[in-house]
Enzyme design. Structure first.
Site, PDB file in Angstrom:
ATOM      1  N   GLY A 155       0.850  -1.198   0.000  1.00 45.58           N
ATOM      2  CA  GLY A 155       0.000   0.000   0.000  1.00 45.58           C
ATOM      3  C   GLY A 155       0.879   1.240   0.000  1.00 45.58           C
ATOM      4  NE  ARG A 156      -3.207   6.072   1.308  1.00 43.45           N
ATOM      5  CZ  ARG A 156      -4.206   5.284   1.708  1.00 43.45           C
ATOM      6  NH1 ARG A 156      -3.954   4.193   2.421  1.00 43.45           N
ATOM      7  NH2 ARG A 156      -5.448   5.565   1.395  1.00 43.45           N
ATOM      8  NE  ARG A 239      -2.785  -2.054  13.957  1.00 39.37           N
ATOM      9  CZ  ARG A 239      -2.303  -0.831  13.673  1.00 39.37           C
ATOM     10  NH1 ARG A 239      -1.000  -0.637  13.570  1.00 39.37           N
ATOM     11  NH2 ARG A 239      -3.123   0.191  13.501  1.00 39.37           N
ATOM     12  CD  GLU A 268       1.188  -3.015  19.776  1.00 31.06           C
ATOM     13  OE1 GLU A 268       2.078  -3.523  19.092  1.00 31.06           O
ATOM     14  OE2 GLU A 268       0.724  -1.883  19.569  1.00 31.06           O
ATOM     15  CG  HIS A 286       2.410   0.698  17.808  1.00 30.05           C
ATOM     16  ND1 HIS A 286       1.332  -0.145  17.802  1.00 30.05           N
ATOM     17  CD2 HIS A 286       2.305   1.427  16.663  1.00 30.05           C
ATOM     18  CE1 HIS A 286       0.597   0.064  16.729  1.00 30.05           C
ATOM     19  NE2 HIS A 286       1.176   1.022  16.010  1.00 30.05           N
TER      20      HIS A 286
HETATM   21  C1  8YV Z   1      -0.797   4.910  15.692  1.00 27.07           C
HETATM   22  C2  8YV Z   1      -0.666   3.139  13.833  1.00 27.07           C
HETATM   23  O1  8YV Z   1       0.132   5.652  16.390  1.00 27.07           O
HETATM   24  O2  8YV Z   1      -1.810   4.546  12.341  1.00 27.07           O
HETATM   25  C3  8YV Z   1      -1.588   3.386  12.698  1.00 27.07           C
HETATM   26  O3  8YV Z   1      -2.118   2.416  12.125  1.00 27.07           O
HETATM   27  O4  8YV Z   1      -0.400   2.032  14.148  1.00 27.07           O
HETATM   28  C4  8YV Z   1      -0.026   4.269  14.579  1.00 27.07           C
HETATM   29  O5  8YV Z   1       0.285   5.283  13.675  1.00 27.07           O
HETATM   30  C5  8YV Z   1      -1.462   4.082  16.712  1.00 27.07           C
HETATM   31  O6  8YV Z   1      -2.168   3.043  16.168  1.00 27.07           O
HETATM   32  C6  8YV Z   1      -2.377   4.961  17.571  1.00 27.07           C
HETATM   33  O7  8YV Z   1      -3.691   5.061  17.136  1.00 27.07           O
END
Ligand code: 8YV
Length: 328
Positions: A155-156, A239, A268, A286
């Site tokens: 993806g992007r 993820r 996590e 993360h």
């Molecule tokens: C976020 C992320 O910081 O955007 C996403 O999918 O995993 C991270 O950029 C985190 O999920 C907080 O919402």
């Protein structure tokens, strides 16, 4: 009367102030993650929720909060949201794509470099006071420039990593994705589509950037790790749950792959304890999108979505655009 919205985690005061111009806002100054029951209790009477991926948005929550109309997520990956359940109940879901692409790609590249060049191991060695003399093979890693970069999920963010690899580091880029990119996009990126097995077998540095779904659960487990080169690195900025962390820890311990860079983990903020024992893994909490400018842009975009959706406007980045939000 202004619509009511709940902001589930602490965000910059300027964003909360902006929301207050349109809504009655309850925010979370303490920034603790609310339990599902507390979230549901606080959402009573709210039409909007400003959420992160700490909040689970599922059918029981939606059923407990019948006035909810919009869930604006400050996040690009929305596996914490049951989108079908939201759509079925006429709840609009939005996310924050694009604004974090380059920042997240920078971090993925940094993690890959750190794993390949054993930077965290070197840092720990220094902090332990164990650097006594130079030696020929001390912490020798593997080259990134000119190596084969494998990208799973194109993806992007995957494409932004491909550009860094091809243009900046002269890497040969191969990728696997649910759907193949248009030939001209591939040519622009200098990336070649391959099957998943070939991706695993050919990559010197494999980076995971795919969304987490039932299909991608443990997309990298023991069998997949066994197909990788013993000299390869694995980087996960997608993820937790895409990688079987127990299988990865075993492969790293037995040096069936050389190293890993991990920003996301199954379950996590807990980590598989075996990962903490290993020298050949770089661990970060993360933070791939965590620059001041990008987190600010994500919060502003989530606010744009919430304001537009609840004031009769057009939300810029809806996930289920088929939902028409009823006026509050
Ligand atoms: C976020 C992320 O910081 O955007 C996403 O999918 O995993 C991270 O950029 C985190 O999920 C907080 O919402």
């Amino acid at each position: 009367m202004k619509p009511r919205v709940l902001v589930a985690r602490a965000v910059p005061p300027a964003v909360t102030e902006r929301l207050r111009r349109h809504f009655e806002v309850e925010d979370n100054p303490g920034n603790a993650v609310w339990s599902p029951a507390e979230l549901a209790a606080r959402l009573q009477g709210c039409q909007g929720l400003f959420a992160t991926n700490s909040e689970r948005i599922d059918a029981p929550l939606l059923d407990a909060c019948p006035e909810l109309r919009v869930v604006a997520n400050m996040v690009v990956g929305y596996n914490h949201v049951d989108v079908a359940a939201c759509t079925a109940r006429g709840v609009l879901v939005t996310n924050t794509p694009d604004v974090l692409t380059e920042t997240t790609a920078d971090f993925g590249f940094a993690l890959m470099l750190a794993a390949a060049r054993r930077m965290a191991e070197g840092e720990r060695l220094l902090r332990r006071g164990e650097w006594k003399q130079w030696s020929f093979d001390m912490l020798t890693g593997s080259d990134v420039h000119g190596a084969t970069l494998g990208i799973l999920g194109m993806g992007r963010i995957g494409q932004a990593i491909a550009r860094r690899g091809a243009l900046g580091f002269g890497m040969k880029v191969i990728y696997h994705n649910r759907s193949r990119l248009a030939v001209e996009v591939e040519a622009g990126l200098g990336a070649r589509y391959v099957g998943k097995d070939e991706l695993l077998a050919q990559s010197d540095h494999l980076v995971l950037v795919l969304p987490y779904t039932a299909q991608s659960h443990h997309a990298i487990g023991g069998a997949e790790l066994a197909r990788m080169k013993p000299s390869a690195t694995l980087t996960n900025i997608a993820r937790g749950g895409i990688v079987d962390d127990a299988a990865l820890a075993l492969a790293l311990r037995e040096q069936r792959i050389a190293a890993a860079g991990l920003d996301v983990f199954e379950g996590e903020p807990a980590l598989h304890p075996a990962l903490l024992e290993l020298p050949n893994v770089v661990l970060t909490p993360h933070i791939a999108s965590a620059t001041v400018a990008t987190r600010r842009a994500m919060a502003e975009l989530a606010a744009d979505n919430l304001i537009a959706a609840l004031t009769g406007g057009v939300p810029p980045t809806p996930v289920n655009p088929e939902v028409r939000v009823r006026p509050a």
